[in-house]
Design a protein around this motif. Structure first.
Motif, mmCIF file in Angstrom:
data_model
loop_
_atom_site.group_PDB
_atom_site.id
_atom_site.type_symbol
_atom_site.label_atom_id
_atom_site.label_comp_id
_atom_site.label_asym_id
_atom_site.label_seq_id
_atom_site.Cartn_x
_atom_site.Cartn_y
_atom_site.Cartn_z
ATOM 1 N N ARG B 387 -15.178 30.272 -4.651
ATOM 2 C CA ARG B 387 -16.110 29.192 -4.955
ATOM 3 C C ARG B 387 -15.384 27.866 -5.121
ATOM 4 O O ARG B 387 -15.881 26.817 -4.711
ATOM 5 N N ILE B 388 -14.215 27.920 -5.744
ATOM 6 C CA ILE B 388 -13.450 26.677 -5.908
ATOM 7 C C ILE B 388 -13.076 26.124 -4.535
ATOM 8 O O ILE B 388 -13.274 24.940 -4.254
ATOM 9 N N ASP B 389 -12.555 27.004 -3.669
ATOM 10 C CA ASP B 389 -12.167 26.547 -2.333
ATOM 11 C C ASP B 389 -13.340 25.905 -1.618
ATOM 12 O O ASP B 389 -13.211 24.872 -0.970
ATOM 13 N N ARG B 390 -14.508 26.524 -1.760
ATOM 14 C CA ARG B 390 -15.673 26.014 -1.064
ATOM 15 C C ARG B 390 -16.049 24.622 -1.583
ATOM 16 O O ARG B 390 -16.212 23.680 -0.814
ATOM 17 N N ILE B 391 -16.122 24.508 -2.895
ATOM 18 C CA ILE B 391 -16.583 23.234 -3.456
ATOM 19 C C ILE B 391 -15.547 22.133 -3.231
ATOM 20 O O ILE B 391 -15.878 20.991 -2.910
ATOM 21 N N VAL B 392 -14.275 22.505 -3.349
ATOM 22 C CA VAL B 392 -13.219 21.512 -3.118
ATOM 23 C C VAL B 392 -13.247 21.061 -1.662
ATOM 24 O O VAL B 392 -13.157 19.868 -1.360
ATOM 25 N N GLY B 393 -13.418 22.028 -0.765
ATOM 26 C CA GLY B 393 -13.492 21.688 0.656
ATOM 27 C C GLY B 393 -14.655 20.742 0.943
ATOM 28 O O GLY B 393 -14.511 19.750 1.650
ATOM 29 N N THR B 394 -15.798 21.069 0.349
ATOM 30 C CA THR B 394 -16.976 20.227 0.560
ATOM 31 C C THR B 394 -16.712 18.798 0.129
ATOM 32 O O THR B 394 -16.985 17.848 0.866
ATOM 33 N N PHE B 395 -16.168 18.636 -1.065
ATOM 34 C CA PHE B 395 -15.986 17.283 -1.580
ATOM 35 C C PHE B 395 -14.872 16.544 -0.861
ATOM 36 O O PHE B 395 -14.944 15.332 -0.669
ATOM 37 N N LYS B 397 -14.218 16.766 2.160
ATOM 38 C CA LYS B 397 -14.799 16.280 3.410
ATOM 39 C C LYS B 397 -15.771 15.138 3.137
ATOM 40 O O LYS B 397 -15.710 14.087 3.752
ATOM 41 N N ARG B 398 -16.641 15.345 2.162
ATOM 42 C CA ARG B 398 -17.663 14.344 1.897
ATOM 43 C C ARG B 398 -17.058 13.014 1.455
ATOM 44 O O ARG B 398 -17.492 11.952 1.867
ATOM 45 N N LEU B 399 -16.061 13.072 0.591
ATOM 46 C CA LEU B 399 -15.455 11.834 0.092
ATOM 47 C C LEU B 399 -14.302 11.375 0.982
ATOM 48 O O LEU B 399 -13.645 10.395 0.686
ATOM 49 N N ARG B 400 -14.060 12.121 2.025
ATOM 50 C CA ARG B 400 -12.967 11.810 2.950
ATOM 51 C C ARG B 400 -11.640 11.588 2.219
ATOM 52 O O ARG B 400 -11.022 10.535 2.319
ATOM 53 N N ILE B 401 -11.260 12.576 1.437
ATOM 54 C CA ILE B 401 -9.984 12.516 0.724
ATOM 55 C C ILE B 401 -8.872 12.841 1.716
ATOM 56 O O ILE B 401 -8.890 13.891 2.361
ATOM 57 N N LYS B 402 -7.959 11.908 1.839
ATOM 58 C CA LYS B 402 -6.888 12.100 2.816
ATOM 59 C C LYS B 402 -5.680 12.722 2.138
ATOM 60 O O LYS B 402 -5.070 12.124 1.264
ATOM 61 N N ALA B 403 -5.343 13.935 2.574
ATOM 62 C CA ALA B 403 -4.201 14.634 1.992
ATOM 63 C C ALA B 403 -3.747 15.682 2.986
ATOM 64 O O ALA B 403 -4.495 16.055 3.894
ATOM 65 N N SER B 404 -2.513 16.168 2.801
ATOM 66 C CA SER B 404 -2.000 17.171 3.734
ATOM 67 C C SER B 404 -2.787 18.468 3.588
ATOM 68 O O SER B 404 -3.069 19.148 4.552
ATOM 69 N N SER B 405 -3.156 18.796 2.360
ATOM 70 C CA SER B 405 -4.016 19.955 2.136
ATOM 71 C C SER B 405 -4.561 19.854 0.730
ATOM 72 O O SER B 405 -4.183 18.953 -0.024
ATOM 73 N N MET B 406 -5.452 20.749 0.359
ATOM 74 C CA MET B 406 -6.001 20.706 -0.981
ATOM 75 C C MET B 406 -4.966 21.126 -2.020
ATOM 76 O O MET B 406 -5.214 21.043 -3.201
ATOM 77 N N ASN B 417 -7.326 7.525 -2.952
ATOM 78 C CA ASN B 417 -7.588 8.960 -2.855
ATOM 79 C C ASN B 417 -7.603 9.624 -4.218
ATOM 80 O O ASN B 417 -8.370 10.558 -4.448
ATOM 81 N N GLN B 418 -6.762 9.116 -5.136
ATOM 82 C CA GLN B 418 -6.820 9.643 -6.500
ATOM 83 C C GLN B 418 -8.199 9.386 -7.103
ATOM 84 O O GLN B 418 -8.789 10.257 -7.737
ATOM 85 N N GLN B 419 -8.704 8.181 -6.867
ATOM 86 C CA GLN B 419 -10.012 7.840 -7.407
ATOM 87 C C GLN B 419 -11.082 8.758 -6.825
ATOM 88 O O GLN B 419 -11.999 9.199 -7.521
ATOM 89 N N LYS B 420 -10.956 9.065 -5.554
ATOM 90 C CA LYS B 420 -11.938 9.957 -4.930
ATOM 91 C C LYS B 420 -11.837 11.362 -5.521
ATOM 92 O O LYS B 420 -12.854 12.040 -5.698
ATOM 93 N N VAL B 421 -10.616 11.789 -5.807
ATOM 94 C CA VAL B 421 -10.447 13.104 -6.428
ATOM 95 C C VAL B 421 -11.166 13.133 -7.773
ATOM 96 O O VAL B 421 -11.863 14.099 -8.104
#
Lengths: 321, 547
Positions: B387-395, B397-406, B417-421
């Motif tokens: 569930r965490i992976d799913r919700i983190v993935g969703t956000f 994508k939605r907030l367009r957080i740019k990072a190498s991975s979650m 990007n910190q602010q988006k997190v």
């Protein structure tokens, strides 16, 4: 190609080397010691020796895991050695009612002392080092009041707990393995573990994110107390005597060493369970290796000091990167 | 603009010329010039990050300028440290600095120059007498033998002031001197400042309270973004003009709408307020602040630095203990104001200080996002990684957080990007109210636009949003309604067409009129009027410059 030999490290990022050293250096060191002993120490590869080493490391290992949790919250628990002596005193007082009541009382004593330390830290706002220092002094005094001198037992159940094995694995080692599994599960898979690490990483942010910071801190210190009590029970069972005066002396330092050497930073925000296990094993192996090769114990201590310095240095350099 | 060089008879007592001070990644002072004449009270004003603190530290010898320099009565000087500045007669009064809390008031006053008897020991009787004499003009009547720590903050400040002046001060720097003073103490302080001026001592007065500036100061220097934007006689400025200088919004060149990514107004989903804060009060900080937010509405919180905006948000989020006031979320009052309860009730707060109060830098993006929503992402205390992976993935994508991975550490991300997190962390809790404290400060232009669009979208989806921003344009274009705070109280509320940059500035600059304002507005005297105020401005947070 010949020109590259100027410095073999030139191509490597220094910060990355240090980070790797902090994370995996302990595994490397344990491996080196194992190989060394396999070649140069007689009887090292025998099962009896391994069993012996594991039994000896058990108390430190169990205490270290509780310590790792506390250090993960940017705290420290100096009271663990005295909690062990308190557990021994409880065994001496209640063994007359049977082993189970005695063990339960010892665990309860550990939980209560953790509750005391945790309350001071979480609710009163006392610095962890001060709060648990007070317990370090007070608890051993109290244990000595309960059991003024060494008291040895002839209890078959206790003897069995301390000496017997299943399938060649001593009970005490099984208990330690169970503790490793439980703590590993707590850290990796529970909300408690996630919160603990977040609190250590940024307490203010955790508070503002609605985390029950005080409850988590309280629980962490209680866990550390209970685990120290477990170590005290097992040690008492092994030596078949309650010795509140000297049981667990300087245990807090051994535990902190194992945690730090295992790659958990003293600044909190991170708990390495496997690393802590390795840290405890490393210190045990080191001590036994040096003893078997007839080095004086003062030499052991100096080598330990050197390892701690390397571990702390790697951690600090990584922080300031 | 250059320092007013018009016919000045006397040379400045101390002068900073073209001072540049750089910190890693920030140009804190960019060629600032500042002159101080004997016997004047000089207001130094500016919003967050303007460079006030840095300039004060240069003047008091704490920092050495990277370029430019100081002149003391026309002679160039270079202070090696605070000690040099003090020896040159420049004394700074901060609440805590330079005093020894455990020593007696008298020892503090005469530290290092105690009267001695023939044996070379301290002559206590003479010491106490001298201390009493020193304190007499400051209206402080206390036993000088008491430890300083046992005195009130106001008294401590007076002791610091008395000590500074008695050590042959020529310049006294006061940074937010009234922030923790009672009205009566404020009056005493103003009296002292008049005395100092009469004796030819110059006072640098830093405060966010316009009323005080106009009462006490004769000249003003306005800093903005590390630059000096105005210096001159305070009497030549009206309050509105001063506010617009501080905020950097020239009345004539307020740009047309549409520069930000806000679309403007939102549909209101219902009339039951999703958030009602009533009479939030905390000594020295908040004075009966009430704010209402309806679902789908963006309410702006305007005001100068130190007007109580952040404190209001923190109080609503349960992070600031209150003396009085209630917070009602969707009709249900919060029983016990803690952050945990506020979070549970559906309040989410994005703090102003992202680094110190928001992110957990050593943890991954994934852990940071999941942090506040953990109870919802777990069962019986055991977290569900899926569930965490799913919700983190969703956000992500939605907030367009740019990072190498979650799994990347949040400390390694850019500010945007910190602010988006952090936004994702709160959105994962499915909040009813979002409190956004300077959501776009310090993030790059692209991320800023994205965050603004997102705020818009969230409001459209029915969230109530309370938006705090020092960027007037952002505030006005983002908000449907703006509540303006001044000195910890509500100074006015703008709706509909009133929501404009001029409107906000006018509300900030307005002379408080006790009956008209929504909250109990602080009393006020005309500039220069020495009569004691019936109820002087009281609230102010410890809001200090950030640079």
């Amino acid at each position: 190609m010949a020109e590259v030999t100027a410095s073999p490290w030139a191509g490597l990022d220094r910060a990355r080397v240090l980070a790797w050293l902090q994370d995996y250096g302990v595994y490397l060191a344990v491996a080196v010691l194992l190989v060394f002993n396999a070649f140069f120490t007689p009887h090292f590869l025998e099962v009896d020796n391994f069993r012996n080493q594991l039994v000896q490391v058990t108390p430190v290992l169990i205490v270290s895991l509780g310590m790792a949790l506390v250090i993960g919250t940017e705290g420290i628990d100096l009271s663990v050695g005295s909690v062990m002596s308190m557990a021994a005193a409880m065994i001496a007082l209640y063994l007359g009612y049977g082993l189970v009541p005695a063990v339960l009382m010892a665990l309860l004593a550990g939980a209560v002392s953790g509750l005391a330390g945790g309350s001071l830290v979480a609710f009163v706002g006392v610095q962890p080092i001060v709060a648990t220092l007070a317990l370090l002094v007070g608890l051993r005094g109290l244990a000595n009041v309960f059991v003024p001198q060494l008291e040895d037992f002839r209890d078959p159940a206790l003897l069995s707990l301390g000496g017997d094995s299943v399938l060649g694995v001593p009970y005490v080692v099984l208990v330690a393995a169970a503790v490793v599994a439980v703590v590993g599960f707590l850290v990796r898979r529970t909300t408690f573990g996630r919160r603990l690490v977040a609190i250590g990483g940024n307490r203010r942010a955790s508070e503002l994110s609605g985390l029950p910071v005080k409850r988590v801190l309280l629980l962490v210190y209680m866990l550390s107390g209970v685990l120290a009590a477990v170590a005290g029970i097992l040690s008492t069972a092994r030596i078949q005597a309650a010795d509140p005066t000297s049981l667990g002396l300087l245990m807090e330092l051994s535990a902190i060493t194992a945690v730090v050497v295992g790659g958990t930073p003293l600044t909190g925000g991170r708990v390495r369970v496997a690393g802590t296990v390795m840290g405890a094993l490393l210190m045990q192996l080191l001590a036994s290796t040096l003893t078997k090769h007839d080095l004086p114990s003062s030499g052991t201590q100096m080598v330990q000091a050197a390892i701690i310095l390397v571990a702390v240095y790697a951690a600090r350099e990584r922080m300031t990167r | 603009m250059s320092p007013s060089t018009s016919a000045q008879p006397e040379a400045p007592l101390i002068e900073a010329a073209g001072v540049v001070k750089r910190f890693p990644g920030v140009l804190a002072l960019d060629g600032v010039s500042f002159g101080l004449r004997a016997g004047e009270a000089h207001a130094l004003v500016g919003e967050n990050g303007a460079g006030k603190s840095t300039l004060l530290k240069v003047l008091t010898g704490v920092y050495r300028p990277d370029a430019g320099g100081l002149r003391l009565r026309g002679e160039p000087v270079a202070f090696g440290g605070p000690f040099d500045a003090q020896r040159a007669g420049i004394q700074a009064i901060h609440q805590e600095i330079g005093l020894v809390p455990l020593m007696s008031v008298a020892r503090n006053l005469l530290l290092g120059r105690e009267p001695r008897n023939r044996l070379g020991l301290i002559d206590m009787r003479a010491l106490h007498r001298a201390a009493e004499d020193l304190l007499a003009p400051y209206g402080v009547r206390i036993d000088v033998r008491r430890p300083l720590r046992s005195c009130g903050v106001g008294t401590q400040q007076m002791v610091a002031l008395a000590r500074a002046v008695s050590v042959d001060a020529r310049v006294v720097v006061m940074d937010e001197p009234t922030s923790s003073l009672e009205p009566r103490e404020v009056e005493t302080l103003f009296g002292v400042i008049r005395d100092l001026r009469a004796r030819g001592i110059a006072v640098v007065y830093v405060s966010h309270r316009l009323d005080e500036l106009f009462r006490v100061c004769s000249r003003v220097t306005v800093l903005r973004d590390g630059r000096m934007v105005h210096t001159g006689d305070l009497a030549d400025l009206d309050r509105l003009r001063l506010v617009s200088l501080m905020l950097g919004r020239d009345m004539a060149e307020v740009r047309a709408e549409g520069m930000t990514k806000f679309s403007g107004d939102h549909e209101r989903a219902g009339d039951v307020p999703v958030l009602e804060a009533r009479g939030l009060t905390r000594r020295h900080q908040l004075d009966g602040v009430s704010v209402t937010v309806r679902p789908g509405e963006v309410v702006g919180l305007g005001g100068l630095l130190g007007s109580g905006r952040s404190e209001t948000a923190k109080a609503i989020a349960g992070a600031l203990p209150l003396d009085a006031g209630t917070v009602v979320v969707a009709g249900t009052p919060l029983r016990w104001p803690t952050t945990a309860n506020a979070t549970k009730a559906g309040i989410a707060m994005l703090p102003e200080d992202r680094k110190a109060e928001g992110i957990v830098p050593a943890l991954s993006i994934r852990e940071n996002i999941a942090l506040a929503a953990l109870p919802g992402l777990s069962r019986a205390g055991i977290v569900s990684d899926a569930r965490i992976d799913r919700i983190v993935g969703t956000f992500m994508k939605r907030l367009r957080i740019k990072a190498s991975s979650m799994h990347q550490r949040v400390g390694e991300l850019s500010g945007g990007n910190q602010q988006k997190v952090l936004l994702a962390r709160w959105l994962a809790t499915e909040p009813k109210v979002l409190l956004l404290d300077e959501p776009t400060r310090g993030i790059d232009v692209g991320a800023k636009a994205e965050v603004q669009t997102l705020i818009d979208e969230l409001a459209r989806e029915g969230l109530g949003v309370l938006l705090i921003s020092s960027d007037l344009e952002e505030l006005v274009e983002g908000a449907d309604r703006v509540v303006v705070l001044r000195d910890g109280a509500v100074a006015g509320e703008l709706t509909g067409d009133q929501v404009s940059e001029q409107g906000v500035m006018a509300a900030i600059a307005a002379e408080p009129e006790p009956p008209a304002a929504a909250g109990p507005a602080p009393g006020d005297e005309a500039p220069g009027d020495g009569a004691p105020a019936d109820e002087a401005p009281e609230a102010d947070p410890a809001g200090k410059d950030e640079n």
